[in-house]
Design a protein around this motif. Structure first.
Motif, PDB file in Angstrom:
ATOM      1  N   GLU A 131       0.824  -1.050  -0.041  1.00  0.00           N
ATOM      2  CA  GLU A 131      -0.002  -0.095   0.088  1.00  0.00           C
ATOM      3  C   GLU A 131       0.972   1.274  -0.042  1.00  0.00           C
ATOM      4  OE1 GLU A 131      -3.602  -0.133   2.458  1.00  0.00           O
ATOM      5  OE2 GLU A 131      -3.073  -2.391   2.925  1.00  0.00           O
ATOM      6  N   THR A 132       2.119   1.364  -0.815  1.00  0.00           N
ATOM      7  CA  THR A 132       3.134   2.201  -0.757  1.00  0.00           C
ATOM      8  C   THR A 132       2.756   2.918  -2.469  1.00  0.00           C
ATOM      9  OG1 THR A 132       4.467   1.505   0.640  1.00  0.00           O
ATOM     10  CG2 THR A 132       5.326   3.158  -1.013  1.00  0.00           C
ATOM     11  N   GLU A 133       2.622   4.272  -2.515  1.00  0.00           N
ATOM     12  CA  GLU A 133       2.504   4.848  -3.697  1.00  0.00           C
ATOM     13  C   GLU A 133       4.009   4.784  -4.197  1.00  0.00           C
ATOM     14  OE1 GLU A 133      -0.084   8.057  -5.267  1.00  0.00           O
ATOM     15  OE2 GLU A 133       1.701   9.046  -4.874  1.00  0.00           O
ATOM     16  N   VAL A 134       4.287   4.418  -5.460  1.00  0.00           N
ATOM     17  CA  VAL A 134       5.521   4.175  -5.825  1.00  0.00           C
ATOM     18  C   VAL A 134       5.638   4.903  -7.375  1.00  0.00           C
ATOM     19  CG1 VAL A 134       6.448   1.851  -4.897  1.00  0.00           C
ATOM     20  CG2 VAL A 134       5.140   2.005  -7.086  1.00  0.00           C
ATOM     21  N   SER A 135       6.925   5.303  -7.762  1.00  0.00           N
ATOM     22  CA  SER A 135       7.343   6.173  -8.814  1.00  0.00           C
ATOM     23  C   SER A 135       7.689   5.274 -10.388  1.00  0.00           C
ATOM     24  CB  SER A 135       7.808   7.345  -8.893  1.00  0.00           C
ATOM     25  OG  SER A 135       7.244   8.190  -7.893  1.00  0.00           O
ATOM     26  N   VAL A 136       7.066   5.516 -11.416  1.00  0.00           N
ATOM     27  CA  VAL A 136       7.914   4.699 -12.585  1.00  0.00           C
ATOM     28  C   VAL A 136       8.260   5.932 -13.753  1.00  0.00           C
ATOM     29  CG1 VAL A 136       7.257   3.261 -14.359  1.00  0.00           C
ATOM     30  CG2 VAL A 136       6.284   2.713 -12.229  1.00  0.00           C
ATOM     31  N   HIS A 137       9.215   5.895 -13.902  1.00  0.00           N
ATOM     32  CA  HIS A 137       9.770   6.857 -14.846  1.00  0.00           C
ATOM     33  C   HIS A 137       9.767   6.162 -16.344  1.00  0.00           C
ATOM     34  CE1 HIS A 137      10.754   9.172 -11.379  1.00  0.00           C
ATOM     35  NE2 HIS A 137      11.535   8.221 -11.139  1.00  0.00           N
ATOM     36  N   LEU A 138       8.988   6.676 -17.141  1.00  0.00           N
ATOM     37  CA  LEU A 138       8.891   6.183 -18.483  1.00  0.00           C
ATOM     38  C   LEU A 138       9.859   7.159 -19.384  1.00  0.00           C
ATOM     39  CD1 LEU A 138       5.011   6.159 -19.088  1.00  0.00           C
ATOM     40  CD2 LEU A 138       6.702   4.157 -18.190  1.00  0.00           C
ATOM     41  N   LEU A 139      10.795   6.232 -19.853  1.00  0.00           N
ATOM     42  CA  LEU A 139      11.985   6.977 -20.538  1.00  0.00           C
ATOM     43  C   LEU A 139      11.572   7.016 -22.032  1.00  0.00           C
ATOM     44  CD1 LEU A 139      14.784   4.727 -18.858  1.00  0.00           C
ATOM     45  CD2 LEU A 139      13.817   6.952 -18.002  1.00  0.00           C
ATOM     46  N   GLY A 140      12.477   8.286 -22.448  1.00  0.00           N
ATOM     47  CA  GLY A 140      12.101   8.656 -24.084  1.00  0.00           C
ATOM     48  C   GLY A 140      12.775  10.214 -24.173  1.00  0.00           C
ATOM     49  N   ASP A 141      12.457  10.679 -25.197  1.00  0.00           N
ATOM     50  CA  ASP A 141      12.867  12.009 -25.408  1.00  0.00           C
ATOM     51  C   ASP A 141      12.503  12.786 -24.064  1.00  0.00           C
ATOM     52  OD1 ASP A 141      13.782  11.469 -27.804  1.00  0.00           O
ATOM     53  OD2 ASP A 141      12.170  12.022 -28.791  1.00  0.00           O
TER      54      ASP A 141
END
Length: 181
Positions: free
Chosen positions: A133-143
């Motif tokens: 139940e932890t909010e997590v961050s995903v970084h989508l890579l691109g330009d």
């Protein structure tokens, strides 16, 4: 009689690949998604064994869809659920649309192993004391890097919900790509 499959998150990258795979394997597929824009794009593709339906997160799936399935695949759907009651509702709905003996499969990132790693198209933020139940961050890579917020649910939480809502067999398999950076 053809086997029937329901894919939630059907228009996402992983979900759309599962839709294609299931159709090739002879399933009649119902794809659902909360994004009307994504579904509108999908409905332009002619296919005999697929239908797409827009849902809201609190829809009663059995009423909205009106049929039972041999398999329900949640393709990166549970990570978008940020509330425990919503997650419980989702499990209850999945169970309600399955035929007896049907399978419920959750596809998701293995945060416990992969947090802090970088892959070809995304990087997962590091969380030294990761808890369910932890909010997590995903970084989508691109330009341009795009950061999205997901929710981490532990294997223990998933197992608890599988048992609570009547699923007979629980198996958690967590393949993970090699860290390539």
């Amino acid at each position: 009689m053809k086997k029937r499959a329901l894919v939630t998150g059907a228009m996402g990258f992983v979900g759309s690949h599962w839709v294609d795979k299931l159709i090739r394997e002879g399933y009649k597929v119902t794809g659902v998604d909360i994004s009307e824009k994504m579904l509108a794009k999908a409905q332009h593709v002619e296919a005999e064994n697929i239908k797409y339906i827009h849902i809201d997160k609190f829809d009663d799936l059995s009423q909205k869809i009106g049929e039972k399935f041999d398999i329900v695949i949640a393709a990166f759907t549970t990570c978008e659920i940020h509330d425990k009651k919503e997650l419980e509702h989702f499990f209850q709905q999945a169970y309600g649309v399955l035929n007896p003996g049907g399978q419920f499969i959750i596809l998701n990132v293995n945060w416990e192993v992969a947090h802090g790693k970088k892959f070809i198209s995304y990087k997962l933020e590091s969380y030294p004391n990761l808890q369910s139940e932890t909010e997590v961050s995903v970084h989508l890579l691109g330009d341009e890097v795009i950061t999205i917020k997901d929710m981490f649910w532990s294997n223990e939480k998933y197992t608890e919900l599988f048992v609570t809502y009547g699923f007979k067999h629980v198996e958690i398999i967590e393949p993970i790509a090699e860290d390539n950076m």
